[in-house]
Motif scaffolding. Structure first.
Motif, PDB file in Angstrom:
ATOM      1  N   LEU A   1       0.685  -1.347   0.065  1.00  0.00           N
ATOM      2  CA  LEU A   1      -0.138   0.133  -0.131  1.00  0.00           C
ATOM      3  C   LEU A   1       0.906   0.861   0.033  1.00  0.00           C
ATOM      4  N   ASN A   2       1.967   1.352   0.754  1.00  0.00           N
ATOM      5  CA  ASN A   2       2.923   2.131   1.082  1.00  0.00           C
ATOM      6  C   ASN A   2       3.640   3.020  -0.241  1.00  0.00           C
ATOM      7  N   TYR A   3       3.648   1.575  -0.825  1.00  0.00           N
ATOM      8  CA  TYR A   3       4.502   1.998  -2.852  1.00  0.00           C
ATOM      9  C   TYR A   3       3.262   2.524  -4.183  1.00  0.00           C
ATOM     10  N   TYR A   4       1.758   2.370  -3.204  1.00  0.00           N
ATOM     11  CA  TYR A   4       1.459   2.923  -4.271  1.00  0.00           C
ATOM     12  C   TYR A   4       0.788   4.570  -3.941  1.00  0.00           C
ATOM     13  N   LYS A   5       1.148   4.258  -2.420  1.00  0.00           N
ATOM     14  CA  LYS A   5       0.712   6.476  -1.990  1.00  0.00           C
ATOM     15  C   LYS A   5       1.347   6.815  -2.597  1.00  0.00           C
ATOM     16  N   VAL A   6       3.135   6.183  -2.343  1.00  0.00           N
ATOM     17  CA  VAL A   6       3.835   7.674  -3.269  1.00  0.00           C
ATOM     18  C   VAL A   6       4.306   7.461  -4.585  1.00  0.00           C
ATOM     19  N   SER A   7       3.534   6.305  -5.083  1.00  0.00           N
ATOM     20  CA  SER A   7       3.313   6.089  -6.450  1.00  0.00           C
ATOM     21  C   SER A   7       2.476   7.403  -6.401  1.00  0.00           C
ATOM     22  N   PHE A   8       1.276   7.042  -6.046  1.00  0.00           N
ATOM     23  CA  PHE A   8       0.233   8.525  -6.396  1.00  0.00           C
ATOM     24  C   PHE A   8       0.908   9.738  -6.645  1.00  0.00           C
ATOM     25  N   PHE A   9       1.826  10.339  -4.923  1.00  0.00           N
ATOM     26  CA  PHE A   9       2.101  11.661  -5.095  1.00  0.00           C
ATOM     27  C   PHE A   9       3.664  11.957  -6.478  1.00  0.00           C
ATOM     28  N   VAL A  10       4.134  11.091  -6.175  1.00  0.00           N
ATOM     29  CA  VAL A  10       5.653  11.519  -7.385  1.00  0.00           C
ATOM     30  C   VAL A  10       5.242  10.843  -8.548  1.00  0.00           C
ATOM     31  N   GLY A  11       4.306  10.241  -8.743  1.00  0.00           N
ATOM     32  CA  GLY A  11       3.704   9.981 -10.128  1.00  0.00           C
ATOM     33  C   GLY A  11       3.359  11.368 -10.422  1.00  0.00           C
ATOM     34  N   SER A  12       2.325  11.915  -9.343  1.00  0.00           N
ATOM     35  CA  SER A  12       1.409  12.672 -10.578  1.00  0.00           C
ATOM     36  C   SER A  12       2.292  14.113 -10.339  1.00  0.00           C
ATOM     37  N   MET A  13       3.468  14.392 -10.302  1.00  0.00           N
ATOM     38  CA  MET A  13       4.093  15.177 -10.766  1.00  0.00           C
ATOM     39  C   MET A  13       3.718  15.935  -9.200  1.00  0.00           C
ATOM     40  N   TRP A  14       3.961  15.714  -8.532  1.00  0.00           N
ATOM     41  CA  TRP A  14       4.494  16.126  -6.718  1.00  0.00           C
ATOM     42  C   TRP A  14       2.531  16.833  -6.643  1.00  0.00           C
ATOM     43  N   PHE A  15       1.251  16.721  -7.012  1.00  0.00           N
ATOM     44  CA  PHE A  15      -0.173  17.257  -7.377  1.00  0.00           C
ATOM     45  C   PHE A  15      -0.050  17.754  -8.612  1.00  0.00           C
ATOM     46  N   MET A  16       0.755  18.491  -9.626  1.00  0.00           N
ATOM     47  CA  MET A  16       0.435  19.535  -9.988  1.00  0.00           C
ATOM     48  C   MET A  16       0.311  19.901 -10.918  1.00  0.00           C
ATOM     49  N   PRO A  17      -0.832  18.593 -11.806  1.00  0.00           N
ATOM     50  CA  PRO A  17      -1.807  18.946 -12.603  1.00  0.00           C
ATOM     51  C   PRO A  17      -2.510  19.110 -11.733  1.00  0.00           C
ATOM     52  N   MET A  18      -2.892  18.413 -10.657  1.00  0.00           N
ATOM     53  CA  MET A  18      -4.481  18.939  -9.902  1.00  0.00           C
ATOM     54  C   MET A  18      -4.462  20.560  -9.732  1.00  0.00           C
ATOM     55  N   ILE A  19      -2.885  20.763  -9.028  1.00  0.00           N
ATOM     56  CA  ILE A  19      -3.081  21.909  -8.713  1.00  0.00           C
ATOM     57  C   ILE A  19      -3.138  23.261 -10.213  1.00  0.00           C
ATOM     58  N   SER A  20      -2.846  22.606 -11.164  1.00  0.00           N
ATOM     59  CA  SER A  20      -3.365  23.392 -11.992  1.00  0.00           C
ATOM     60  C   SER A  20      -4.043  23.276 -12.365  1.00  0.00           C
ATOM     61  N   THR A  21      -4.943  22.113 -12.741  1.00  0.00           N
ATOM     62  CA  THR A  21      -6.985  22.168 -13.323  1.00  0.00           C
ATOM     63  C   THR A  21      -7.863  22.777 -12.566  1.00  0.00           C
ATOM     64  N   LEU A  22      -7.781  21.463 -10.982  1.00  0.00           N
ATOM     65  CA  LEU A  22      -8.420  21.212 -10.537  1.00  0.00           C
ATOM     66  C   LEU A  22      -8.397  22.638  -9.376  1.00  0.00           C
ATOM     67  N   GLY A  23      -7.804  22.920  -8.445  1.00  0.00           N
ATOM     68  CA  GLY A  23      -7.166  24.031  -7.635  1.00  0.00           C
ATOM     69  C   GLY A  23      -7.072  25.516  -8.111  1.00  0.00           C
ATOM     70  N   ILE A  24      -7.751  25.214  -9.763  1.00  0.00           N
ATOM     71  CA  ILE A  24      -7.180  26.773  -9.934  1.00  0.00           C
ATOM     72  C   ILE A  24      -9.331  27.342  -9.880  1.00  0.00           C
ATOM     73  N   ILE A  25      -9.684  25.917 -10.948  1.00  0.00           N
ATOM     74  CA  ILE A  25     -11.122  26.164 -11.017  1.00  0.00           C
ATOM     75  C   ILE A  25     -12.193  25.293 -10.073  1.00  0.00           C
ATOM     76  N   LYS A  26     -11.537  24.808  -9.120  1.00  0.00           N
ATOM     77  CA  LYS A  26     -12.412  24.267  -7.832  1.00  0.00           C
ATOM     78  C   LYS A  26     -13.443  25.376  -7.081  1.00  0.00           C
ATOM     79  N   MET A  27     -13.176  26.330  -6.557  1.00  0.00           N
ATOM     80  CA  MET A  27     -13.499  27.191  -5.676  1.00  0.00           C
ATOM     81  C   MET A  27     -14.365  28.348  -6.960  1.00  0.00           C
ATOM     82  N   PRO A  28     -14.065  28.654  -8.269  1.00  0.00           N
ATOM     83  CA  PRO A  28     -14.775  29.622  -8.918  1.00  0.00           C
ATOM     84  C   PRO A  28     -16.379  28.507  -9.624  1.00  0.00           C
ATOM     85  N   LEU A  29     -16.113  27.146  -9.614  1.00  0.00           N
ATOM     86  CA  LEU A  29     -16.989  26.620 -10.316  1.00  0.00           C
ATOM     87  C   LEU A  29     -17.777  26.313  -8.497  1.00  0.00           C
TER      88      LEU A  29
END
Length: 580
Positions: free
Chosen positions: A488-516
Motif C-alpha cells: 500500500l505504501n508503494y501506491y501512496k508514494v507512486s500516486f504522489f510522485v507519479g502525479s508530479m507532486w500533484f501539479m496537474p491537479m493544482i493547475s486544473t482542479l486547484g484553479i477551477i474548483k473554487m470558482p465552480l
C-alpha cells in the motif's frame, strides 16, 4: 495521393538543403567570430518607420540548422506514420508554420518580433495538440495554451517596460544596462516567460499533457522547438541572470524541476510520458547551468539533447504504431527480437540520454557536471544535479527492462516488424547524428583547449552515479521488488510522485474548483432560490397568467359575447322579479 507524396518530398528536400547551408554558415561565423544585423524597413510614413531587425550569429544559425534538420526528418517520418490520416496536408502545413515561428524567434533581437514567433509557437502548438479532436486532447490543448499565456503576458509587460529605453532591440542595452533597475525588472519578466514555455515548476503540468499530440509532433516539440524556446530566450538575456536574484531563483526552481521529473518518470508506465518527463528533466538541467552563467554549455546540451530526444520519440512512435496504439510499457516485452533496428536506435538514444561515453549526450552532460563540481555551489544544488543524473539512468534502464527484455505481454500477437522503410530511414539518419553529433559540436564550439582539474574521486563521481542509477533501475523493475511494488505504501508514494507532486491537479482542479463552487452557490441562491421565486419567477408567472386570460378572451370573443349577453338578460330578469 501522388500530389501529397510530392509535397512531402519537396518540403523534406528543401528543409534538408537549407539546414546544411545554415550549418556551413554557422561554422564560418563561429570560426571568424562574425555577427550580422539585417534591418528591413517594412513601412516608412513621414517621420515614422517600422523596421524588422534580424540577428545572424553562429548560435542562431546553428540552432536553425538543427531545427530544420529535425523538422525535415519528422515530415519525412510523418509520411508513413500519418498515412491513414485524411488531413495530412493540414498536418504538414501546421508543422511548417510551427517551424517558421521558431525561425522567427531564433533570429529576433527585438522583443516585438520575438513575441510574434513566441505567440505563433503557442497558437500552432494548441492546434497540433488538439489534432486528434477528442476530449483528452482538448483538455491537454487548453492546459497548454493557458499555461503559455502567462508567459505571453509577461513578455507583453516586458515590451511595455522596454519603452523606458526608446527601442525594443534589447540586444543593444543588455551589456550596458545589466545592473539597471528597469532592466532587472525586464529580466524577471523574461525569466517568468521562459519558465512557462520551458515548463519549469509550477508550470510543468502542461508538458506531459501535450503528449496527446501525434508522435511526430512530440518528436519536434519536445526536442528542438517549443520547449527550448524559453531556454534560447534566456541564453539571449543571460547577462541579466549572472550574479542576480533571478539567477539564484531560477537555479533553485530548475533544480527542483529536474529532480521532480526524474523521480516521476520512475513511477510512470506510459511510454510517451516517460520520454516527456525525461525532456522536462533535461530542460531543468539546461536552465540550471544557464542560471549559473554558462550559456555555451547550456546551448551545447540544447543541441545534443535535440538529436537524441527526437530519436527517442521517433522510435517510440514506431513501437506504438506497430503495437496498434498501445503505449503502456507493461504490455511490451522482448521487442528487440521482433524490431531489432528500432530497438537498437532506441537503446542508442537511451544511452546518449544517460551520458554513455562517446555518445552525443556524454560530451555535454559530463562537461556540465564537471563544471558544476568546479563551481561555487551549495550542497543542496549539488545534490539535485547528481541525484537527478542518477534518476535519468534509473528510468532509462527501467524503460529498457520493460520493453526489450522478458516475454511479450501484448494482448495479441501483432505483426511487429521493421518493414516501414520511411520511418526506419528517418530513425537511422538521426541515430548517426546521436552518435557523432556531440563529438562534432564539442570540437566546433570549444576549439580552445580548456583544463578541468578535479580530484580522482570527483572525476569519477559522474560515472559512479550513472552506474548506481542503472543498477537501481534494474532492481526496481525486477521481481525482487515484487512485494514492495504490491504494498500500500508503494501506491501512496507512486500516486504522489507519479502525479508530479500533484501539479496537474493544482493547475486544473486547484484553479477551477473554487470558482465552480461559487458559481453553484450563486445558482442555488439567485437562480433557484427565494429571491428568484419571489422576484423574477413570480413576476414572470403573474404576467404569463394575465396574458393567458387576455388571450382566452381574444380567441373566444363571439362565444364570450353571447355568454355575457345571456348573463346580462338573466341578471335583468332577476332584478325585475326582485322589484315586483
Amino acid at each position: 495521393m501522388n500530389n501529397l507524396v510530392n509535397y512531402c518530398k519537396n518540403s523534406f528536400y528543401i528543409l534538408f538543403f537549407i539546414s546544411i547551408v545554415l550549418f556551413i554558415f554557422s561554422i564560418k561565423f563561429l570560426l571568424m567570430d562574425m555577427i550580422y544585423f539585417i534591418e528591413w524597413e517594412v513601412i516608412s510614413l513621414h517621420s515614422m518607420s517600422i523596421v524588422m531587425t534580424f540577428l545572424f550569429d553562429w548560435m542562431s544559425l546553428m540552432f536553425m540548422s538543427f531545427v530544420l534538420f529535425i523538422s525535415c526528418l519528422v515530415i519525412f517520418y510523418s509520411k508513413e506514420y500519418m498515412m491513414e490520416d485524411f488531413n495530412i496536408n493540414r498536418f504538414i502545413l501546421l508543422v511548417l508554420m510551427f517551424v517558421l515561428s521558431m525561425m522567427l524567434l531564433i533570429i529576433s533581437p527585438n522583443l516585438i518580433s520575438i513575441l510574434l514567433g513566441w505567440d505563433g509557437l503557442g497558437l500552432i502548438s494548441y492546434c497540433l495538440v488538439i489534432y486528434f479532436q477528442n476530449v483528452k486532447s482538448y483538455n491537454a490543448g487548453m492546459l497548454t495554451a493557458l499555461s503559455n499565456r502567462i508567459g505571453d503576458v509577461a513578455l507583453l509587460l516586458a515590451i511595455a517596460w522596454m519603452l523606458n529605453y526608446g527601442s525594443w532591440n534589447f540586444i543593444y542595452y543588455l551589456d550596458m544596462m545589466s545592473k539597471d533597475k528597469n532592466m532587472m525588472i525586464i529580466g524577471y519578466l523574461v525569466v517568468l516567460a521562459a519558465m512557462t514555455k520551458s515548463a519549469q515548476i509550477p508550470f510543468s503540468s502542461w508538458l506531459p499533457a501535450a503528449m496527446a499530440a501525434p508522435t511526430p509532433v512530440s518528436a519536434l516539440v519536445h526536442s528542438s522547438t517549443l520547449v527550448t524556446a524559453g531556454v534560447y530566450l534566456l541564453i539571449r538575456f543571460n547577462l541579466l541572470l549572472v550574479d542576480s536574484l533571478s539567477g539564484q531563483f531560477l537555479l533553485l526552481i530548475s533544480g527542483l524541476t529536474m529532480f521532480m521529473a526524474g523521480l516521476g518518470a520512475n513511477f510512470e508506465f506510459d511510454l510517451k510520458k516517460i520520454i516527456a518527463l525525461s525532456t522536462l528533466s533535461q530542460l531543468g538541467l539546461m536552465m540550471s547551468i544557464l542560471s549559473m552563467g554558462f550559456l555555451k554549455l547550456a546551448f551545447f546540451h540544447l543541441l545534443t539533447h535535440a538529436l537524441f530526444k527526437a530519436l527517442l520519440f521517433m522510435c517510440a512512435g514506431v513501437i506504438i504504431h506497430n503495437m496498434k496504439n498501445i503505449q503502456d510499457i507493461r504490455y511490451m516485452g522482448s521487442l528487440s527480437m521482433s524490431m531489432p533496428l528500432t530497438c537498437s536506435c532506441f537503446n542508442i538514444a537511451n544511452l546518449a540520454l544517460c551520458g554513455m561515453p562517446f555518445l552525443a549526450g556524454f560530451y555535454s552532460k559530463d562537461l556540465i557536471l564537471e563544471v558544476v563540481m568546479m563551481s561555487y555551489m551549495n550542497f543542496f544544488s549539488f545534490f539535485l544535479f547528481f541525484f537527478s543524473t542518477g534518476l535519468t539512468v534509473c528510468y532509462s534502464f527501467r524503460l529498457v527492462y520493460y520493453s526489450m527484455t522478458g516475454i511479450y505481454n501484448g494482448i495479441s500477437l501483432n505483426m511487429l516488424n521493421d518493414q516501414g522503410w520511411i520511418m526506419s530511414t528517418s530513425i537511422f539518419s538521426l541515430m548517426i547524428m546521436a552518435i557523432i553529433g556531440g563529438s562534432m559540436l564539442n570540437w566546433l564550439m570549444f576549439y580552445n583547449n580548456l583544463m578541468i582539474c578535479l580530484p580522482f574521486l570527483m572525476k569519477m563521481l559522474t560515472l559512479v552515479v550513472c552506474i548506481l542509477g542503472g543498477i537501481f533501475g534494474y532492481l526496481i523493475s525486477n521481481i525482487s521488488f515484487f512485494f514492495f511494488n504490491k504494498s500500500l505504501n508503494y501506491y501512496k508514494v507512486s500516486f504522489f510522485v507519479g502525479s508530479m507532486w500533484f501539479m496537474p491537479m493544482i493547475s486544473t482542479l486547484g484553479i477551477i474548483k473554487m470558482p465552480l463552487i461559487l458559481g453553484l452557490n450563486c445558482f442555488k441562491i439567485f437562480d433557484q432560490g427565494w429571491s428568484e421565486y419571489l422576484g423574477g419567477q413570480m413576476l414572470y408567472n403573474q404576467l404569463k397568467n394575465c396574458s393567458l386570460y387576455v388571450q382566452e378572451f381574444q380567441n373566444n370573443n363571439l362565444k364570450i359575447y353571447l355568454l355575457s349577453f345571456l348573463l346580462w338578460i338573466f341578471i335583468l330578469l332577476m332584478l325585475m322579479l326582485f322589484l315586483n
